[in-house]
Design an enzyme around this catalytic site. Structure first.
Site, PDB file in Angstrom:
ATOM      1  N   LYS A 111       5.328  -5.932  -0.534  1.00 18.79           N
ATOM      2  CA  LYS A 111       4.963  -5.205   0.741  1.00 18.79           C
ATOM      3  C   LYS A 111       6.221  -4.673   1.437  1.00 18.79           C
ATOM      4  O   LYS A 111       5.964  -3.996   2.197  1.00 18.79           O
ATOM      5  CB  LYS A 111       4.147  -6.441   1.395  1.00 18.79           C
ATOM      6  CG  LYS A 111       2.898  -6.961   0.782  1.00 18.79           C
ATOM      7  CD  LYS A 111       2.299  -7.914   1.717  1.00 18.79           C
ATOM      8  CE  LYS A 111       0.722  -7.914   1.183  1.00 18.79           C
ATOM      9  NZ  LYS A 111       0.740  -8.825  -0.102  1.00 18.79           N
TER      10      LYS A 111
HETATM   11  C1  LIG Z   1      -0.167  -8.533  -1.019  1.00 16.02           C
HETATM   12  C2  LIG Z   1       0.044  -8.851  -2.395  1.00 16.02           C
HETATM   13  C3  LIG Z   1      -0.784  -8.489  -3.598  1.00 16.02           C
HETATM   14  C4  LIG Z   1      -1.848  -7.666  -3.239  1.00 16.02           C
HETATM   15  O1  LIG Z   1      -2.070  -6.508  -2.696  1.00 16.02           O
HETATM   16  P1  LIG Z   1      -3.330  -5.642  -2.038  1.00 16.02           P
HETATM   17  O2  LIG Z   1      -2.577  -4.151  -1.596  1.00 16.02           O
HETATM   18  O3  LIG Z   1      -3.799  -6.484  -1.017  1.00 16.02           O
HETATM   19  O4  LIG Z   1      -4.141  -5.272  -3.505  1.00 16.02           O
HETATM   20  C5  LIG Z   1      -0.509  -8.785  -4.821  1.00 16.02           C
HETATM   21  N1  LIG Z   1       0.751  -9.414  -5.061  1.00 16.02           N
HETATM   22  C6  LIG Z   1       1.625  -9.654  -4.320  1.00 16.02           C
HETATM   23  C7  LIG Z   1       2.789 -10.481  -4.606  1.00 16.02           C
HETATM   24  C8  LIG Z   1       1.344  -9.623  -2.636  1.00 16.02           C
HETATM   25  O5  LIG Z   1       2.097 -10.005  -1.769  1.00 16.02           O
END
Ligand SMILES: *Cc1c(COP(=O)(O)O)cnc(C)c1O
Length: 461
Positions: A111
């Site tokens: 993120k």
């Molecule tokens: C948020 C997150 C996801 C999922 O991502 P999306 O964009 O919601 O599909 C997968 N792995 C981790 C470690 C995350 O923090």
């Protein structure tokens, strides 16, 4: 470039307006009016660029008139200076697969790639409009810290993040509460994550409060987050194919909110030679069920070892639906209305075939996830975090697949330890967290209490 809503109720707006709006005012999601495409010559050039150079090329057409190339370049350079790997998102080979490491940012999860950029973009836009923004959000762990790191120290933004007291992991809690910048306000609420979410919802519905305090959201549905994620799909393709426009690749994406994988879809629509997008979920399988059966229906949320994907309503899915419905916003609205009233909808055979032509989906259980961490470690000495393991498992039997690694394994040490009996060495960002000074308010889980805390805090500044 103008932006429109998946539900058709927003007059076309600019990129900056779309970024500041977040969720479209008609309840839909914002999308560019037209997806720019590139030719083979351009693609070949892109295959040779650094991550930062590529980010400017990919994003500039979507930004349109709102920013010059120089301004965007400066923003990109600033955003990725916080990453500890010089390639930003390097690709490593393990066995017959590739791992796209997206966890070299300040909170050790993917993120950061989007939120480091969004934080600086907010600042840039607020600077231009001479505005101030108060971000309010609730987190179950990962998003909160990435958002805090995205805006820490910024003069035109205050951020208030609610987390459930003693119900996030100790590392996750420390990642948030050790950030002491004056504009960062951590609040532990005496309640659950759901309580936090409903407080946030209530305060956003308090329209006087919302406009007087210019409340903004750290939504995973902000278009700028998707856009920033498109970049690493092109980047990974370049590393793996050496920029040969005739070579197609397959990506495997562990997903919850359909955000990350939707960025891959946009890259494909722009002209990235893509064979398949493997959609990997944990037991919370609403998306994989949709791909395999054409039925979209939420079920109860299960807690798993990949908690950032413990989601049943997938907020970005509506964006894909818009394209699946051939950009007919009235059809999207109809389906979303059916979803609210009946809790499910189904698409035709013809649409299902189209979905499955591009997407291949699998739900990976808890045992399989741990088993995958074990197998990969045994054969390659590479440690997967549980989210990444879900994607690697789903890509089984696809040689050369590029698997997106969404978190550093040290961030989910318990699951890793359970699988292989050792833990990964923590990256610098996760070291010494337990010894650092913290600041956090502990408050009742009541919207009136949170509102007063925000008013008092901002009055004191
Ligand atoms: C948020 C997150 C996801 C999922 O991502 P999306 O964009 O919601 O599909 C997968 N792995 C981790 C470690 C995350 O923090």
């Amino acid at each position: 470039m103008r932006y429109i809503s998946t539900r058709g109720g927003v007059e076309p707006i600019s990129f900056s307006q779309a970024v500041m709006m977040g969720l479209a005012t008609d309840g839909g999601l914002l999308l560019p009016e037209k997806i720019p495409t590139i030719d083979a010559e351009t693609l070949k050039k892109w295959g040779q660029l650094s991550f930062q150079e590529l980010a400017v090329e990919v994003m500039l057409p979507f930004v349109g008139e709102d920013m010059t190339r120089d301004e965007l370049t400066e923003l990109v350079d600033k955003s990725y200076a916080s990453f500890t790997h010089k390639e930003i998102t390097p690709v490593v080979g393990i066995g017959d697969m590739h791992i796209l490491e997206l966890f070299h940012g300040p909170t050790a999860a993917f993120k950061d790639v989007a939120l480091q950029f969004l934080g600086n973009l907010f600042e840039f836009l607020l600077e231009k409009s001479d505005g101030h923004l108060n971000i309010l959000g609730a987190t179950s762990g990962d998003t909160g810290s990435a958002a805090i790191y995205g805006v820490r120290g910024q003069k035109r933004i205050d951020i208030f993040i609610l987390h459930p007291h003693q119900k996030v992991s100790p590392i996750q809690e420390r990642q948030m509460t050790t950030v002491l910048d004056e504009n960062v306000h951590n609040i532990a609420i005496k309640g659950t994550f759901d309580d936090g979410q409903s407080i946030v919802k209530k305060l956003f519905n308090d329209l006087d409060f919302k406009s007087e305090y210019s409340l903004g959201a750290v939504n995973s549905i902000n278009w700028a987050r998707i856009l920033a994620q498109v970049v690493y799909y092109f980047y990974a393709w370049g590393r793996v194919t050496d920029g040969n426009p005739n070579r197609r690749v397959t990506f495997s994406v562990p997903t919850g909110n359909f955000g990350d994988i939707f960025a891959g879809y946009i890259a494909m629509r722009m002209g990235l030679p893509t064979d398949k997008l493997v959609l990997a979920t944990n037991r919370n399988d609403i998306l994989s069920r949709f791909v395999n059966s054409g039925v979209y229906e939420a079920q109860k949320v299960h807690h798993t070892r990949s908690p950032s994907m413990d989601i049943q309503i997938s907020s970005n899915f509506e964006r894909y639906l818009y394209y699946l419905m051939d950009e007919d916003s009235s059809k999207v609205k109809e389906l979303m209305d059916t979803m609210s009233s009946e809790g499910r909808f189904e698409v035709s055979e013809e649409k299902q075939e189209r979905v499955r032509k591009l997407f291949q989906a699998q739900a990976v259980g808890e045992t399989e996830t741990l088993e995958q961490i074990k197998i990969t470690y045994r054969y390659s000495k590479y440690i997967l975090d549980p989210h990444t393991a879900v994607g690697v498992k789903a890509a089984e039997g696809i040689p050369g697949a590029i698997c997106l690694a969404t978190a550093h394994p040290a961030k989910f040490g318990d699951a890793v330890n359970e699988a292989i009996g050792v833990e990964a060495d923590p990256p610098p960002s996760l070291q010494g967290l337990m010894d650092k000074e913290t600041r956090c308010a502990l408050l009742e889980a009541e919207s009136t209490v949170i509102k007063k805390f925000m008013q008092d805090t901002l009055a004191e500044k």
